[in-house]
Scaffold this active site. Structure first.
Site, PDB file in Angstrom:
ATOM      1  N   ASP A  59       6.433  -7.233  -4.503  1.00  0.00           N
ATOM      2  CA  ASP A  59       5.394  -6.392  -3.901  1.00  0.00           C
ATOM      3  C   ASP A  59       4.278  -6.087  -4.904  1.00  0.00           C
ATOM      4  OD1 ASP A  59       5.591  -5.842  -1.217  1.00  0.00           O
ATOM      5  OD2 ASP A  59       7.027  -4.210  -1.458  1.00  0.00           O
TER       6      ASP A  59
ATOM      7  N   GLN B  74      11.467  -1.022   0.889  1.00  0.00           N
ATOM      8  CA  GLN B  74      10.526  -0.628   1.944  1.00  0.00           C
ATOM      9  C   GLN B  74      10.141   0.847   1.792  1.00  0.00           C
ATOM     10  OE1 GLN B  74       9.199  -2.805   4.270  1.00  0.00           O
ATOM     11  NE2 GLN B  74       7.859  -1.121   4.850  1.00  0.00           N
TER      12      GLN B  74
ATOM     13  N   LYS C 195       9.989  -9.227   8.228  1.00  0.00           N
ATOM     14  CA  LYS C 195       9.967  -9.881   6.909  1.00  0.00           C
ATOM     15  C   LYS C 195      11.195 -10.777   6.744  1.00  0.00           C
ATOM     16  CE  LYS C 195       7.236  -6.187   4.828  1.00  0.00           C
ATOM     17  NZ  LYS C 195       7.211  -4.960   4.049  1.00  0.00           N
TER      18      LYS C 195
END
Ligand code: NDP
Length: 284
Positions: free
Chosen positions: A121, A98, A54
């Site tokens: 997200d 994460q 990412k």
């Protein structure tokens, strides 16, 4: 019939190139460079690989990447304090925590602590609520990638029978809502559903998000269906290990009109959508 392969790797590459050009043009106009903060807690090897890719993708398109690693024994308050610092930092437009977090940490309060306007997200309850109300929000990256693949393949969900197998918060549920928003007739199957084969046989659009290697048999697929395989499963085969999806790919290719491969389908699109969400967070 041999299915058309929906190449997510190629589409993700194009998407990233277009975004990079957009961000270059914005920079020339004097717009600030978007910034994404990635937070990694603990030593989960897969999480390290994901975050590394990412961050690399960010740098390639001109998004500044801020990165914080905390040890597996970090306390909940430390994680929350780090989120609060990123929330307050004007150079950080998006924050990605994460998952999964190590044992002993509760992800839910951490996700809620991320400012909704930086929640790229799309996991904060505010964004989830907006999505389900059909209003502007950060669309979670994997579901957004699924929809982009369908659009790129020229598939209009309107009026079609869509089956989503899986009802998780991060894939199954949001993808179902997005398909409904595009006027598909949506069925959601899960571990308690009866006769999955029959449900699959009716689906003109099939989205598989289960996490069980090739559990959806090719012979179940309705001829001419469009198949989006979100699953990523590592299996031991021919003396080595390889990744397969939730759909029995080779047999499904004989019946489907179009299908995503694993790897190289939904996975790369997920990262591309994260980059787009970060640009959106920066108002670009
Ligand atoms: P979850 O484990 O959170 O959800 C799995 C879902 O599948 C659940 O709703 C479960 O039902 C359902 N399920 C389990 N067994 C069956 C069955 N026998 N028949 C029908 N449904 C069943 O997984 P995620 O949604 O997080 O991920 C799904 C897959 O997608 C995984 O392989 C994951 O690795 C992959 N993934 C890929 C991404 C990408 O970028 N390509 C991103 C995110 C995930 P129930 O609710 O009843 O338990």
């Amino acid at each position: 019939m041999t299915a058309k392969i929906l190449d997510g790797k190629q589409l993700a590459q194009k998407t990233r190139e277009a975004l990079a050009a957009r961000l270059r043009a914005a920079a020339e106009r004097g717009a600030p460079r978007p910034g994404l903060a990635t937070m990694l807690v603990g030593e989960d090897p897969a999480s390290h690989v994901y975050v590394r890719s990412k961050r690399k993708a960010c740098e390639e398109v001109g998004i500044r990447s801020f990165h914080l690693e905390l040890p597996a024994n970090a306390r909940q308050e430390e994680v929350l304090a780090a989120i609060a610092r990123f929330n307050a930092d004007p150079q950080v437009h998006g924050i990605l925590l994460q998952l999964p977090l190590p044992k002993g940490l509760d992800a839910e309060p951490c996700l809620r602590a991320i400012a909704p306007e930086k929640d790229v997200d799309g996991f904060h309850p505010w964004n989830v609520g907006q999505l389900f109300r059909g209003e502007r929000c950060f669309v979670p990256c994997t579901p957004a990638g699924v929809m982009r693949l369908l659009d790129h393949a020229g598939v209009d969900p309107r009026g079609k029978n869509a089956l989503v197998v899986g009802r998780s918060q991060i894939v199954g549920l949001p993808v179902s809502r997005l398909l409904l928003g595009r006027d598909a007739t949506v069925t959601i199957a899960h571990s308690r559903s009866r006769d999955l084969a029959e449900l699959v046989g009716r689906a003109e659009i099939l989205v598989a998000a289960v996490g069980r290697a090739e559990m959806i048999r090719g012979e179940w697929i309705r001829p001419g269906a469009v198949v989006i395989d979100v699953g990523i499963n590592r299996v031991e085969k021919d003396g080595g290990s390889k990744l397969v999806g939730d759909v029995e790919f080779a047999a499904a290719c004989e019946r489907a009109a179009a299908i995503t491969p694993v790897p190289g389908g939904v996975g790369p699109m997920t990262i591309a959508m994260l980059l787009e969400n970060t640009a959106q967070a920066a108002g670009l």
